[in-house]
Design an enzyme around this catalytic site. Sequence first.
Site, short mmCIF file in Angstrom:
data_model
loop_
_atom_site.label_atom_id
_atom_site.label_comp_id
_atom_site.label_asym_id
_atom_site.label_seq_id
_atom_site.Cartn_x
_atom_site.Cartn_y
_atom_site.Cartn_z
N HIS A 34 0.85 -1.20 0.00
CA HIS A 34 0.00 0.00 0.00
C HIS A 34 0.88 1.24 0.00
CE1 HIS A 34 0.05 1.55 4.24
NE2 HIS A 34 0.22 0.28 4.59
N ASP A 39 5.69 2.86 7.16
CA ASP A 39 4.34 2.37 6.83
C ASP A 39 3.69 3.31 5.82
OD1 ASP A 39 1.89 1.14 6.79
OD2 ASP A 39 1.29 1.78 8.80
N GLU A 66 -5.33 1.82 2.01
CA GLU A 66 -5.19 0.66 2.90
C GLU A 66 -5.52 1.06 4.32
OE1 GLU A 66 -2.96 -2.05 5.73
OE2 GLU A 66 -2.90 0.12 5.49
N GLU A 67 -5.09 2.26 4.68
CA GLU A 67 -5.26 2.71 6.07
C GLU A 67 -6.72 2.96 6.42
OE1 GLU A 67 -2.91 2.28 7.97
OE2 GLU A 67 -0.98 2.74 7.05
N ASP A 87 4.29 -4.76 3.63
CA ASP A 87 3.75 -3.62 4.39
C ASP A 87 4.59 -3.49 5.66
OD1 ASP A 87 2.27 -1.72 5.67
OD2 ASP A 87 0.39 -2.87 5.70
N HIS A 90 2.16 4.88 12.64
CA HIS A 90 1.00 5.75 12.46
C HIS A 90 1.18 7.10 13.16
CE1 HIS A 90 -2.05 2.45 11.08
NE2 HIS A 90 -1.02 2.59 10.28
N1 TRP Z 1 -0.75 -1.20 7.84
C1 TRP Z 1 -0.87 -2.30 8.74
C2 TRP Z 1 -1.91 -1.92 9.79
O1 TRP Z 1 -1.95 -0.79 10.21
C3 TRP Z 1 0.44 -2.63 9.39
C4 TRP Z 1 0.40 -3.94 10.05
C5 TRP Z 1 0.15 -4.18 11.35
C6 TRP Z 1 0.63 -5.17 9.42
N2 TRP Z 1 0.21 -5.51 11.56
C7 TRP Z 1 0.49 -6.12 10.42
C8 TRP Z 1 0.95 -5.53 8.13
C9 TRP Z 1 0.67 -7.46 10.10
C10 TRP Z 1 1.10 -6.85 7.84
C11 TRP Z 1 0.95 -7.81 8.81
O2 TRP Z 1 -2.71 -2.74 10.17
ZN ZN Z 2 0.71 -0.38 6.41
#
Ligand code: TRP
Ligand code: ZN
Length: 446
Positions: free
Chosen positions: A133, A145, A179-180, A208, A295
Site C-alpha cells: 500500500h 508504513d 489501505e489505512e 507492508d 502511524h
Molecule cells: N498497515 C498495517 C496496519 O496498520 C500494518 C500492520 C500491522 C501489518 N500488523 C500487520 C501488516 C501485520 C502486515 C501484517 O494494520
Molecule cells: Zn501499512
Amino acid sequence: MSLSVSRRLTAVTAIAVAGLFASTAPAALAAPPGAAAAAPAAVAAAPTPPDIPLANVKAHLSQFQSIATANGGNRAHGRAGYKASIDYVKGKLDAAGFTTTLQTFTSSGATGYNLIADWPGGDPNSVLMSGSHLDSVTAGPGINDNGSGSAAVLETALAVSRAQLQPTKHLRFGWWGAEELGLVGSQYYVNSLPAAEKSKISGYLNFDMIGSPNPGYFVYDDDPTIEQTFKTYFAGLNIPTEIETEGDGRSDHAPFKNAGVPVGGLFSGADYTKTAAQAQKWGGTSGKAFDACYHASCDTAANINDTALDRNSDAIAYAVWTLGAAVPVPPGPSFENTADVNIPDSPGAAVTSPITVSGVSGNAPATTKVDVNIVHTYRGDLVIDLIAPDGTAYRLKNSSSDSGANVVASYTVNASSEVANGVWKLQVKDVAAQDTGYINSWKITF
Ligand code: TRP
Ligand code: ZN
Ligand code: CA
C-alpha cells in the site's frame, strides 16, 4: 541382442508451451539403436536473483518524504501527497517498459488510486503479483508504513526491467490506495477482477512495513511455497525468522487470500514490543516497539533500519525471481536396454543387463532415475542392484515375501559420486527356488 539408446527431453515441451526459449527448444530426439547419444542440449538455467541496491530503495523513500513535506506532511488517501506518490511510482515504471494502469475508486468521498504495472511476457494464465500500500495515515509521511514496502517493490520491478527478465510466469506489481481506511484499494482491485482473472493469479506477495527501526523478521504463515521461499532466503543469510502474528488480515494480502489466491509476505513489526528473546537473535532494543513511530508524525525518512530494508528488499527480488522466473529443470538424457535377459532360478548366478552411457558430462545426478521392468512369477525372490561403471553397487530392491508378479518400478538413486559416462548394469539375482522370469527392459535417466 538389441540395445536401444534414446534420449528424451520431455520437459522442453512444457517450456515451449510457457512461451520461453521456443527458439532453442529442441524437438524430441530419438537416436537409432546402438547410436551414441548426443551431448545434452543447452537449457537456460534459472537466472540469478539480483542484489537490490539499498541506495535506490532509499532514494525512493527520500522522494516519498519530500512529497509528504511538500503536501501538508502526509501521503494519505484523498490528499495531494497520495496522488503525487502514485505519479512518482508510475513515472518510473512507464520509463522502464511496464504497462501501467491507474485504477480509480471512491472512498470516504474522495477519489482513490491503485497502480497496476504489468511486465510484458510470461504465461498470462499464471500471474505472480507483488504489492504494497502506498498511502500513509494523515498523521505523518508514512515512510516505514508503507513507503518501505512501496519503494522495495518498485525497485524490484525496476530490477526486472534492468535484467530484461523473461520469466516463466507473468509478473504484475500493484500499489494500493486507502489501505489505512481498511484495505479499500486492494479490496476494490480484487472485486474488479472477473473470476477467470482471479484464478490466473498463482500468488500474491505483500510488503507492508519492512524497514522498521527496531526490526523483527516476520514471514507470513499463509501459502507454504511462498512462505518457504522467504524462509529459504533468510536461512541463506543465517537470519532466524518468525511467523507474522501481529494481526493476520491486517494488510492488502487479505482480500487476495479471501478470494482464494495463495498469499505470502514479509513484515518487520509495528507497534508490538520486541521481546528479550527477539532482541537476542535480531539485535535492537527489547521492551521497545518494533516501530515506535507507527502511524505517527515521526514515521519519517529517519524511521528506517537500513539493514532490515536492505535484506527485505533482496528477499522480495529473490522471491520474484524464484517463484516467477524459475525455469523448470528438464530431465537429462535417458538410455534404455530393451533386450530380454533370462533370470535363472535360485541358486543360479546373478545376471546383468548393460547400458553404455556416453555424451553426458560430469557425474550422474543425485536424482538418477532407474526404471525397471522385470517379468517374474514371484517378485519377492529378486534382489536388484544398479551397478555403476566403476563397479559400485546401489541396492534398488531386496528380496521379500512379496508374492506378486513382476517388478515394474521406478527408483531414484543418489549416484552423484559416479561419472555418468561408461557401462551401467542392472544386476538381478534370484534368491529363492521355483519361480522364474526375465529382465524385460530397464532405463537410466540422468
Ligand atoms: N498497515 C498495517 C496496519 O496498520 C500494518 C500492520 C500491522 C501489518 N500488523 C500487520 C501488516 C501485520 C502486515 C501484517 O494494520
Ligand atoms: Zn501499512
Ligand atoms: Ca525363483
